[in-house]
Design an enzyme around this catalytic site. Structure first.
Site, PDB file in Angstrom:
ATOM      1  N   LEU A 113       0.629  -1.098  -0.027  1.00 14.79           N
ATOM      2  CA  LEU A 113       0.116   0.104  -0.020  1.00 14.79           C
ATOM      3  C   LEU A 113       1.032   1.238   0.003  1.00 14.79           C
ATOM      4  O   LEU A 113       1.622   1.516   1.107  1.00 14.79           O
ATOM      5  CB  LEU A 113      -0.873  -0.026   1.242  1.00 14.79           C
ATOM      6  CG  LEU A 113      -1.894  -1.008   1.297  1.00 14.79           C
ATOM      7  CD1 LEU A 113      -2.608  -1.115   2.685  1.00 14.79           C
ATOM      8  CD2 LEU A 113      -3.053  -0.793   0.092  1.00 14.79           C
ATOM      9  N   HIS A 264       7.473  -6.151  -8.166  1.00 13.63           N
ATOM     10  CA  HIS A 264       5.907  -5.519  -8.539  1.00 13.63           C
ATOM     11  C   HIS A 264       5.902  -5.542 -10.073  1.00 13.63           C
ATOM     12  O   HIS A 264       6.433  -4.714 -10.655  1.00 13.63           O
ATOM     13  CB  HIS A 264       6.128  -3.878  -8.212  1.00 13.63           C
ATOM     14  CG  HIS A 264       4.623  -3.361  -8.168  1.00 13.63           C
ATOM     15  ND1 HIS A 264       3.645  -3.741  -8.997  1.00 13.63           N
ATOM     16  CD2 HIS A 264       4.205  -2.214  -7.629  1.00 13.63           C
ATOM     17  CE1 HIS A 264       2.584  -2.985  -8.628  1.00 13.63           C
ATOM     18  NE2 HIS A 264       2.843  -2.073  -7.943  1.00 13.63           N
ATOM     19  N   HIS A 267      -0.152  -3.843 -12.233  1.00 13.79           N
ATOM     20  CA  HIS A 267      -0.558  -2.341 -12.154  1.00 13.79           C
ATOM     21  C   HIS A 267      -0.177  -1.278 -13.114  1.00 13.79           C
ATOM     22  O   HIS A 267      -0.158  -0.113 -13.038  1.00 13.79           O
ATOM     23  CB  HIS A 267      -0.704  -1.740 -10.862  1.00 13.79           C
ATOM     24  CG  HIS A 267      -1.486  -2.300  -9.864  1.00 13.79           C
ATOM     25  ND1 HIS A 267      -1.162  -2.321  -8.436  1.00 13.79           N
ATOM     26  CD2 HIS A 267      -2.384  -3.417  -9.804  1.00 13.79           C
ATOM     27  CE1 HIS A 267      -2.101  -3.170  -7.766  1.00 13.79           C
ATOM     28  NE2 HIS A 267      -2.796  -3.981  -8.686  1.00 13.79           N
ATOM     29  N   TYR A 269       2.967  -0.590 -14.254  1.00 12.24           N
ATOM     30  CA  TYR A 269       4.237  -0.051 -14.126  1.00 12.24           C
ATOM     31  C   TYR A 269       5.031  -0.840 -15.013  1.00 12.24           C
ATOM     32  O   TYR A 269       4.697  -1.544 -15.990  1.00 12.24           O
ATOM     33  CB  TYR A 269       4.658  -0.285 -12.531  1.00 12.24           C
ATOM     34  CG  TYR A 269       3.528   0.844 -11.754  1.00 12.24           C
ATOM     35  CD1 TYR A 269       3.649   2.120 -12.000  1.00 12.24           C
ATOM     36  CD2 TYR A 269       2.858   0.093 -10.706  1.00 12.24           C
ATOM     37  CE1 TYR A 269       2.704   2.933 -11.094  1.00 12.24           C
ATOM     38  CE2 TYR A 269       1.757   0.754 -10.108  1.00 12.24           C
ATOM     39  CZ  TYR A 269       1.800   2.250 -10.409  1.00 12.24           C
ATOM     40  OH  TYR A 269       0.920   3.150  -9.463  1.00 12.24           O
ATOM     41  N   ARG A 316       4.479  -9.845  -7.956  1.00 20.81           N
ATOM     42  CA  ARG A 316       2.990  -9.474  -8.010  1.00 20.81           C
ATOM     43  C   ARG A 316       2.749  -9.345  -9.403  1.00 20.81           C
ATOM     44  O   ARG A 316       3.245  -8.601 -10.237  1.00 20.81           O
ATOM     45  CB  ARG A 316       2.695  -8.259  -7.413  1.00 20.81           C
ATOM     46  CG  ARG A 316       1.135  -7.944  -7.083  1.00 20.81           C
ATOM     47  CD  ARG A 316       0.938  -6.831  -6.037  1.00 20.81           C
ATOM     48  NE  ARG A 316      -0.402  -7.340  -5.301  1.00 20.81           N
ATOM     49  CZ  ARG A 316      -1.316  -6.572  -4.934  1.00 20.81           C
ATOM     50  NH1 ARG A 316      -0.963  -5.128  -5.150  1.00 20.81           N
ATOM     51  NH2 ARG A 316      -2.389  -6.738  -4.093  1.00 20.81           N
ATOM     52  N   ARG A 356     -11.679  -9.603 -11.265  1.00 15.79           N
ATOM     53  CA  ARG A 356     -12.590  -8.463 -11.150  1.00 15.79           C
ATOM     54  C   ARG A 356     -12.014  -7.199 -10.646  1.00 15.79           C
ATOM     55  O   ARG A 356     -12.959  -6.281 -10.737  1.00 15.79           O
ATOM     56  CB  ARG A 356     -13.530  -9.205 -10.030  1.00 15.79           C
ATOM     57  CG  ARG A 356     -12.744  -9.086  -8.653  1.00 15.79           C
ATOM     58  CD  ARG A 356     -13.480  -9.989  -7.421  1.00 15.79           C
ATOM     59  NE  ARG A 356     -12.772  -9.872  -6.145  1.00 15.79           N
ATOM     60  CZ  ARG A 356     -13.098 -10.586  -5.270  1.00 15.79           C
ATOM     61  NH1 ARG A 356     -14.093 -11.349  -5.441  1.00 15.79           N
ATOM     62  NH2 ARG A 356     -12.563 -10.661  -3.961  1.00 15.79           N
ATOM     63  N   GLY A 407      -5.778  -5.257   1.192  1.00 10.80           N
ATOM     64  CA  GLY A 407      -5.388  -3.792   0.918  1.00 10.80           C
ATOM     65  C   GLY A 407      -5.954  -2.637   1.901  1.00 10.80           C
ATOM     66  O   GLY A 407      -5.668  -2.377   3.079  1.00 10.80           O
ATOM     67  N   ARG A 408      -7.404  -2.016   1.424  1.00  9.23           N
ATOM     68  CA  ARG A 408      -7.777  -1.096   2.138  1.00  9.23           C
ATOM     69  C   ARG A 408      -8.337  -1.612   3.396  1.00  9.23           C
ATOM     70  O   ARG A 408      -8.438  -0.825   4.213  1.00  9.23           O
ATOM     71  CB  ARG A 408      -8.928  -0.588   1.183  1.00  9.23           C
ATOM     72  CG  ARG A 408      -8.424  -0.006  -0.007  1.00  9.23           C
ATOM     73  CD  ARG A 408      -9.561   0.244  -1.076  1.00  9.23           C
ATOM     74  NE  ARG A 408      -9.882  -0.984  -1.644  1.00  9.23           N
ATOM     75  CZ  ARG A 408     -10.854  -1.443  -2.600  1.00  9.23           C
ATOM     76  NH1 ARG A 408     -11.615  -0.457  -2.929  1.00  9.23           N
ATOM     77  NH2 ARG A 408     -11.241  -2.617  -2.878  1.00  9.23           N
TER      78      ARG A 408
HETATM   79  C1  LIG Z   1      -3.937   3.453  -0.935  1.00  4.41           C
HETATM   80  C2  LIG Z   1      -3.511   2.330  -1.711  1.00  4.41           C
HETATM   81  C3  LIG Z   1      -2.177   2.027  -2.075  1.00  4.41           C
HETATM   82  C4  LIG Z   1      -1.860   1.000  -2.762  1.00  4.41           C
HETATM   83  N1  LIG Z   1      -0.506   0.662  -3.234  1.00  4.41           N
HETATM   84  C5  LIG Z   1      -0.198  -0.251  -3.820  1.00  4.41           C
HETATM   85  C6  LIG Z   1       1.340  -0.569  -3.884  1.00  4.41           C
HETATM   86  O1  LIG Z   1       2.166   0.154  -3.520  1.00  4.41           O
HETATM   87  N2  LIG Z   1       1.725  -1.686  -4.668  1.00  4.41           N
HETATM   88  C7  LIG Z   1       0.799  -2.609  -5.209  1.00  4.41           C
HETATM   89  O2  LIG Z   1       1.133  -3.695  -5.798  1.00  4.41           O
HETATM   90  N3  LIG Z   1      -0.539  -2.351  -5.100  1.00  4.41           N
HETATM   91  C8  LIG Z   1      -1.093  -1.200  -4.416  1.00  4.41           C
HETATM   92  N4  LIG Z   1      -2.229  -0.852  -4.041  1.00  4.41           N
HETATM   93  C9  LIG Z   1      -3.101  -2.238  -4.489  1.00  4.41           C
HETATM   94  C10 LIG Z   1      -3.508  -2.813  -3.245  1.00  4.41           C
HETATM   95  O3  LIG Z   1      -2.337  -3.690  -3.205  1.00  4.41           O
HETATM   96  C11 LIG Z   1      -4.705  -3.922  -3.541  1.00  4.41           C
HETATM   97  O4  LIG Z   1      -4.501  -4.844  -4.283  1.00  4.41           O
HETATM   98  C12 LIG Z   1      -5.967  -3.245  -3.865  1.00  4.41           C
HETATM   99  O5  LIG Z   1      -6.328  -2.254  -2.976  1.00  4.41           O
HETATM  100  C13 LIG Z   1      -7.272  -4.322  -3.951  1.00  4.41           C
HETATM  101  O6  LIG Z   1      -7.135  -4.948  -2.581  1.00  4.41           O
HETATM  102  P1  LIG Z   1      -8.328  -4.436  -1.688  1.00  4.41           P
HETATM  103  O7  LIG Z   1      -9.691  -4.851  -2.357  1.00  4.41           O
HETATM  104  O8  LIG Z   1      -8.167  -5.519  -0.486  1.00  4.41           O
HETATM  105  O9  LIG Z   1      -7.928  -3.303  -1.116  1.00  4.41           O
HETATM  106  C14 LIG Z   1      -2.644   0.029  -3.275  1.00  4.41           C
HETATM  107  C15 LIG Z   1      -4.253   0.433  -3.151  1.00  4.41           C
HETATM  108  C16 LIG Z   1      -4.423   1.351  -2.294  1.00  4.41           C
HETATM  109  C17 LIG Z   1      -5.818   1.440  -1.853  1.00  4.41           C
END
Ligand SMILES: Cc1cc2nc3c(=O)[nH]c(=O)nc-3n(C[C@H](O)[C@H](O)[C@H](O)COP(=O)(O)O)c2cc1C
Length: 453
Positions: A113, A264, A267, A269, A316, A356, A407-408
């Site tokens: 995160l 990583h 997403h 990148y 990932r 999803r 995550g959240r």
């Molecule tokens: C505030 C925030 C920051 C995130 N930063 C990253 C990150 O640095 N690296 C990454 O692979 N995913 C990042 N994500 C994605 C999360 O790891 C996760 O895959 C995504 O929030 C969906 O999962 P959740 O529904 O449990 O939140 C981020 C998501 C949020 C909300």
């Protein structure tokens, strides 16, 4: 036990004696109701890790000879990972799991995160509290995306791991997680074209697999817009130096004390900019065929694995997502190709974002499933994206994933495993404070569950 070592049917019970005796009663029989403690002889003799085997409901080594003969005294250590289906466990997410040499006490992982509170790309002391709040004994944590080099950045105040100062700054964060018994992986990252000249050394163009720029996008906080500079396509002869940056970052992560790294590759990148056919328009051997597009990712896996050992490397991937205009026309083939190729390196885990999650933070109905990829990959499989308690338990119980990354929910509930254990209500996350630089607000001030004193 009429004869030594032989159980026989018998009408007697120890219960009357246990009731008459005032002290602790140690029973050699199976029923706890007949004793306070149970003494094990033969089983303990042949299974030096008997309590662990009971805990994870593993099979036993059998006493297969008479005293004096060599008994089978294998440890769980070194055996293949216990892929406990967790069907028997009342809360599958809380069933222990062996990931390589790591003994995880549960399956609830802190997802990476980005929090944008690492001023000048250096982790700050407030990260110590943030990560240690989310640590449990035997829990797995993954750091926020951490830059591998000066050109890796795309956002303000994200941490790096390419300088000595950054490595030193990570050390107390890692120590705090270890002090509480956590297992800590560093997510190593390069933003590629998801950047602009303001984040680049000497105001240069961001690097990528392509020269195609990204259109301005709403940031994932849902509030402000991000603007991107046109990238410069990496020359073929420059690619080894970027692979090397990942290798050095992995080495630095080990120097900082991390237990391993997560590459990583998700997403949109840099690594995905190579992997996905809707971004990669190269004509060298890093573009075109699936094999060519995955070459960069696999070269990084190889370099990192050679540097720190496959048992400390995860990756990932988000083949089905289309973040940052990085989609693929055949995500399932891409995912399967990667899973099978990763097997050749024997890496520890593959962490995949659920199909999803087509857009960041949004669940959508979708016909795909991670199951074929999970089946194709030999190591630990972590799934992430939109999970709650119920579907996380179901995914683990049904063998769709070994571990679930949150995550959240973890961001807003530092004690998420405890809350899941007692099925407590959850704090709601506040998107507006996801990325603000405040060292406390929206970071370390989410409340813990109030517990009876
Ligand atoms: C505030 C925030 C920051 C995130 N930063 C990253 C990150 O640095 N690296 C990454 O692979 N995913 C990042 N994500 C994605 C999360 O790891 C996760 O895959 C995504 O929030 C969906 O999962 P959740 O529904 O449990 O939140 C981020 C998501 C949020 C909300």
């Amino acid at each position: 036990m009429v004869k030594l070592g032989e159980k026989q049917q018998c009408p007697h019970s120890l219960l009357p004696m246990r009731k008459d005796f005032n002290g602790t009663f140690i029973n050699g029989n199976k029923a706890m109701s007949h004793g306070d403690l149970i003494a094990y002889a033969w089983l303990f003799l042949a299974n030096i890790d008997l309590p662990t085997r009971f805990e994870v409901n593993a099979h036993f080594s059998l006493v297969n000879g008479v005293p004096g003969k060599a008994f089978c005294t294998r440890r769980l250590e070194g055996e293949t990972p216990i892929k406990m289906t967790s069907e028997e466990h009342p809360i599958p997410l809380l069933a222990p799991y062996r990931m390589g040499k790591f003994h995880l006490s549960h399956r609830i992982v802190l997802a990476p995160l980005t929090r944008q509170r690492s001023f000048n790309n250096v982790p700050q002391p407030h990260a110590i509290l943030y990560y240690s709040q989310r640590t449990t004994k035997g829990g797995l944590l993954i750091t926020e995306a951490t830059g591998v080099s000066e050109t890796a950045q795309g956002y303000p105040h994200t941490p790096g791991i390419w300088t000595k100062e950054q490595v030193e700054a990570w050390k107390p964060v890692v120590d705090a997680v270890h002090a509480k018994g956590g297992i800590f992986f560093c997510q190593i990252w390069h933003a590629g074209r998801v950047s602009n000249q303001d984040f680049q050394p000497h105001g240069q163009a961001p690097i990528s697999s392509t020269e195609r720029p990204l259109t301005p996008q709403l940031r994932s906080n849902g509030l402000d817009m991000a603007y991107f500079s046109a990238p410069r396509m990496l020359r073929t002869d420059e690619i080894p130096s970027i692979v090397n940056d990942f290798r050095l970052a992995a080495r630095n992560a080990m120097e900082a004390g991390f237990d391993g790294v997560e590459i990583h590759g998700a997403h949109g990148y840099l690594i995905e900019q190579f992997m996905k056919d809707q971004v990669n328009d190269r004509v060298d051997h890093y573009g075109g065929s699936l094999e060519n597009r995955c070459r960069f990712a696999l070269e990084i896996v190889e370099a990192v694995t050679n540097e720190i050992g496959a048992d400390k490397v995860g990756i990932r991937l988000s083949p089905f997502a289309g973040y940052a205009e990085a989609a693929d026309s055949n995500p399932k083939s891409l995912a399967l190709y990667m899973a099978k190729s990763l097997n050749e390196y024997g890496i520890l885990y593959c962490h995949m974002v659920e199909p999803r999650m087509v857009k960041p933070g949004e669940k959508q109905e979708c016909p795909h499933s991670l199951l074929p990829i999970r089946k194709a990959f030999n190591g630990t499989f972590i799934a992430a994206g939109g999970y709650g308690r119920e579907d996380g338990n179901k995914a683990v119980a049904e063998g769709c994933a070994d571990l679930i990354a949150y995550g959240r929910l973890f961001l807003a509930n530092p004690d998420l495993p405890t809350r899941f254990e007692v099925d407590a209500p959850l704090n709601k996350y506040n998107r507006e404070t996801f990325y603000i630089p405040d060292p406390v607000v929206g970071y370390t001030d989410y409340p813990f569950l109030e517990r009876d004193p």
